[in-house]
Design a protein around this motif. Structure first.
Motif, PDB file in Angstrom:
ATOM      1  N   GLY A  53      28.440  48.496  73.385  1.00 28.48           N
ATOM      2  CA  GLY A  53      27.008  48.108  73.265  1.00 28.48           C
ATOM      3  C   GLY A  53      26.330  48.087  71.860  1.00 28.48           C
ATOM      4  N   MET A  54      27.080  49.046  71.003  1.00 29.52           N
ATOM      5  CA  MET A  54      26.827  49.018  69.563  1.00 29.52           C
ATOM      6  C   MET A  54      26.877  47.689  68.848  1.00 29.52           C
ATOM      7  SD  MET A  54      28.219  52.880  68.864  1.00 29.52           S
ATOM      8  CE  MET A  54      27.459  52.808  67.304  1.00 29.52           C
ATOM      9  N   GLY A  55      27.741  46.895  69.282  1.00 29.74           N
ATOM     10  CA  GLY A  55      27.884  45.457  68.583  1.00 29.74           C
ATOM     11  C   GLY A  55      28.341  45.808  67.308  1.00 29.74           C
ATOM     12  N   LEU A  56      29.337  46.347  67.141  1.00 27.50           N
ATOM     13  CA  LEU A  56      29.965  46.606  65.800  1.00 27.50           C
ATOM     14  C   LEU A  56      30.917  45.628  65.232  1.00 27.50           C
ATOM     15  CD1 LEU A  56      30.616  50.748  66.296  1.00 27.50           C
ATOM     16  CD2 LEU A  56      28.786  49.531  64.962  1.00 27.50           C
ATOM     17  N   GLY A  57      30.498  44.922  64.388  1.00 28.15           N
ATOM     18  CA  GLY A  57      31.193  43.796  63.615  1.00 28.15           C
ATOM     19  C   GLY A  57      31.952  44.116  62.340  1.00 28.15           C
ATOM     20  N   VAL A  58      32.837  43.348  62.099  1.00 29.88           N
ATOM     21  CA  VAL A  58      33.437  43.732  60.633  1.00 29.88           C
ATOM     22  C   VAL A  58      32.525  43.934  59.654  1.00 29.88           C
ATOM     23  CG1 VAL A  58      33.747  41.071  59.913  1.00 29.88           C
ATOM     24  CG2 VAL A  58      35.544  43.046  59.326  1.00 29.88           C
ATOM     25  N   GLY A  59      32.989  45.084  58.882  1.00 30.94           N
ATOM     26  CA  GLY A  59      32.159  45.554  57.833  1.00 30.94           C
ATOM     27  C   GLY A  59      30.951  46.419  58.217  1.00 30.94           C
ATOM     28  N   SER A  60      30.947  46.626  59.518  1.00 31.12           N
ATOM     29  CA  SER A  60      29.909  47.633  59.871  1.00 31.12           C
ATOM     30  C   SER A  60      30.300  49.189  59.436  1.00 31.12           C
ATOM     31  CB  SER A  60      29.686  47.790  61.440  1.00 31.12           C
ATOM     32  OG  SER A  60      29.328  46.763  62.124  1.00 31.12           O
ATOM     33  N   GLU A  61      29.153  49.863  58.784  1.00 31.11           N
ATOM     34  CA  GLU A  61      29.742  51.236  58.513  1.00 31.11           C
ATOM     35  C   GLU A  61      29.256  52.160  59.522  1.00 31.11           C
ATOM     36  OE1 GLU A  61      27.530  53.462  55.153  1.00 31.11           O
ATOM     37  OE2 GLU A  61      29.502  52.388  53.826  1.00 31.11           O
ATOM     38  N   VAL A  62      30.095  53.113  60.064  1.00 34.00           N
ATOM     39  CA  VAL A  62      29.601  54.061  61.300  1.00 34.00           C
ATOM     40  C   VAL A  62      30.112  55.471  60.577  1.00 34.00           C
ATOM     41  CG1 VAL A  62      30.201  52.266  62.712  1.00 34.00           C
ATOM     42  CG2 VAL A  62      32.139  53.864  62.145  1.00 34.00           C
ATOM     43  N   VAL A 117      32.094  59.026  57.360  1.00 32.27           N
ATOM     44  CA  VAL A 117      31.558  57.798  57.452  1.00 32.27           C
ATOM     45  C   VAL A 117      32.959  56.878  57.206  1.00 32.27           C
ATOM     46  CG1 VAL A 117      30.227  55.943  56.328  1.00 32.27           C
ATOM     47  CG2 VAL A 117      29.346  58.231  56.908  1.00 32.27           C
ATOM     48  N   THR A 118      33.123  55.488  57.964  1.00 32.12           N
ATOM     49  CA  THR A 118      34.146  54.589  57.717  1.00 32.12           C
ATOM     50  C   THR A 118      33.653  53.462  57.849  1.00 32.12           C
ATOM     51  OG1 THR A 118      36.150  54.237  58.182  1.00 32.12           O
ATOM     52  CG2 THR A 118      35.059  54.755  60.063  1.00 32.12           C
ATOM     53  N   THR A 119      34.184  52.478  57.584  1.00 35.80           N
ATOM     54  CA  THR A 119      33.708  50.792  57.775  1.00 35.80           C
ATOM     55  C   THR A 119      34.738  49.976  58.871  1.00 35.80           C
ATOM     56  OG1 THR A 119      33.163  50.877  55.695  1.00 35.80           O
ATOM     57  CG2 THR A 119      33.378  48.839  56.703  1.00 35.80           C
ATOM     58  N   ILE A 120      34.324  49.523  59.784  1.00 34.52           N
ATOM     59  CA  ILE A 120      35.086  48.574  60.770  1.00 34.52           C
ATOM     60  C   ILE A 120      35.928  47.535  59.936  1.00 34.52           C
ATOM     61  CG2 ILE A 120      35.095  47.080  62.796  1.00 34.52           C
ATOM     62  CD1 ILE A 120      34.029  50.012  63.215  1.00 34.52           C
ATOM     63  N   THR A 121      37.005  47.458  60.340  1.00 37.00           N
ATOM     64  CA  THR A 121      37.925  46.531  59.322  1.00 37.00           C
ATOM     65  C   THR A 121      38.566  45.391  60.447  1.00 37.00           C
ATOM     66  OG1 THR A 121      39.999  48.048  60.030  1.00 37.00           O
ATOM     67  CG2 THR A 121      38.965  48.287  57.677  1.00 37.00           C
ATOM     68  N   ASN A 122      38.194  45.464  61.705  1.00 42.88           N
ATOM     69  CA  ASN A 122      38.959  44.412  62.488  1.00 42.88           C
ATOM     70  C   ASN A 122      38.216  43.125  62.109  1.00 42.88           C
ATOM     71  OD1 ASN A 122      39.902  46.602  63.793  1.00 42.88           O
ATOM     72  ND2 ASN A 122      40.046  45.576  65.731  1.00 42.88           N
ATOM     73  N   PRO A 123      38.817  41.974  62.056  1.00 43.79           N
ATOM     74  CA  PRO A 123      37.979  40.766  61.770  1.00 43.79           C
ATOM     75  C   PRO A 123      37.187  40.304  62.971  1.00 43.79           C
ATOM     76  CG  PRO A 123      40.528  40.376  61.339  1.00 43.79           C
ATOM     77  CD  PRO A 123      40.217  41.810  62.024  1.00 43.79           C
ATOM     78  N   SER A 124      37.349  40.711  64.203  1.00 42.84           N
ATOM     79  CA  SER A 124      36.475  40.527  65.175  1.00 42.84           C
ATOM     80  C   SER A 124      35.592  41.749  65.457  1.00 42.84           C
ATOM     81  CB  SER A 124      37.105  40.082  66.498  1.00 42.84           C
ATOM     82  OG  SER A 124      38.261  40.915  67.025  1.00 42.84           O
ATOM     83  N   GLY A 125      35.676  42.706  64.624  1.00 41.96           N
ATOM     84  CA  GLY A 125      34.673  43.993  65.328  1.00 41.96           C
ATOM     85  C   GLY A 125      35.495  44.882  66.126  1.00 41.96           C
ATOM     86  N   ALA A 139      41.124  57.325  60.785  1.00 42.05           N
ATOM     87  CA  ALA A 139      42.472  56.500  60.746  1.00 42.05           C
ATOM     88  C   ALA A 139      42.568  55.290  61.607  1.00 42.05           C
ATOM     89  CB  ALA A 139      43.608  57.717  60.488  1.00 42.05           C
ATOM     90  N   LEU A 140      42.234  55.856  62.851  1.00 41.64           N
ATOM     91  CA  LEU A 140      42.531  54.557  63.727  1.00 41.64           C
ATOM     92  C   LEU A 140      41.505  53.283  63.364  1.00 41.64           C
ATOM     93  CD1 LEU A 140      43.429  53.857  66.635  1.00 41.64           C
ATOM     94  CD2 LEU A 140      41.622  54.931  67.696  1.00 41.64           C
ATOM     95  N   ILE A 141      40.207  53.693  63.112  1.00 45.06           N
ATOM     96  CA  ILE A 141      39.326  52.618  62.732  1.00 45.06           C
ATOM     97  C   ILE A 141      39.771  51.906  61.352  1.00 45.06           C
ATOM     98  CG2 ILE A 141      36.945  52.230  61.690  1.00 45.06           C
ATOM     99  CD1 ILE A 141      36.582  52.734  64.482  1.00 45.06           C
ATOM    100  N   GLU A 142      40.242  52.632  60.457  1.00 43.06           N
ATOM    101  CA  GLU A 142      40.617  52.247  59.009  1.00 43.06           C
ATOM    102  C   GLU A 142      41.974  51.532  59.375  1.00 43.06           C
ATOM    103  OE1 GLU A 142      40.523  55.434  56.331  1.00 43.06           O
ATOM    104  OE2 GLU A 142      38.293  55.096  56.288  1.00 43.06           O
TER     105      GLU A 142
END
Length: 95
Positions: A60-69, A10-18, A87-90
């Motif tokens: 289509g998942m609409g993953l924004g900043v802070g989304s846990e995946v 499990v990791t968290t989306i860090t991009n400001p725009s998701g 590592a790529l997501i982080e």
């Protein structure tokens, strides 16, 4: 034949725009480089797994900043795939 057991993290989306078009494309390309079946799931109750090698599924998942995946893989290079994609997501997918 070796039986494979799915590996996931499990990791968290860090991009400001998701995970919008550009980072989603980078993620899908990276996932496609692995032989294992790779899936992505928003880490919430009832969320379905999506094919991490499909740009339409990921966007289509609409993953924004802070989304846990949860990134899961099953196959010969499953641990390498999951670890590289986490590592790529982080790292913000190169943005």
């Amino acid at each position: 034949m070796k039986e494979t057991v799915m590996y996931s993290k499990v990791t968290t989306i860090t991009n400001p725009s998701g995970l919008h078009a550009r980072p989603a494309a980078v993620f899908v390309k990276a996932a496609s480089d692995f032989a294992s079946k790779v899936t992505l799931r928003k880490n919430e109750d009832g969320a379905p797994e999506r094919d991490a090698k499909s740009i339409l599924m990921v966007m289509g998942m609409g993953l924004g900043v802070g989304s846990e995946v949860e990134i899961s893989a099953e196959g010969t290079d499953e641990q390498e795939a999951v670890d590289a994609l986490v590592a790529l997501i982080e790292s913000g997918c190169g943005e």
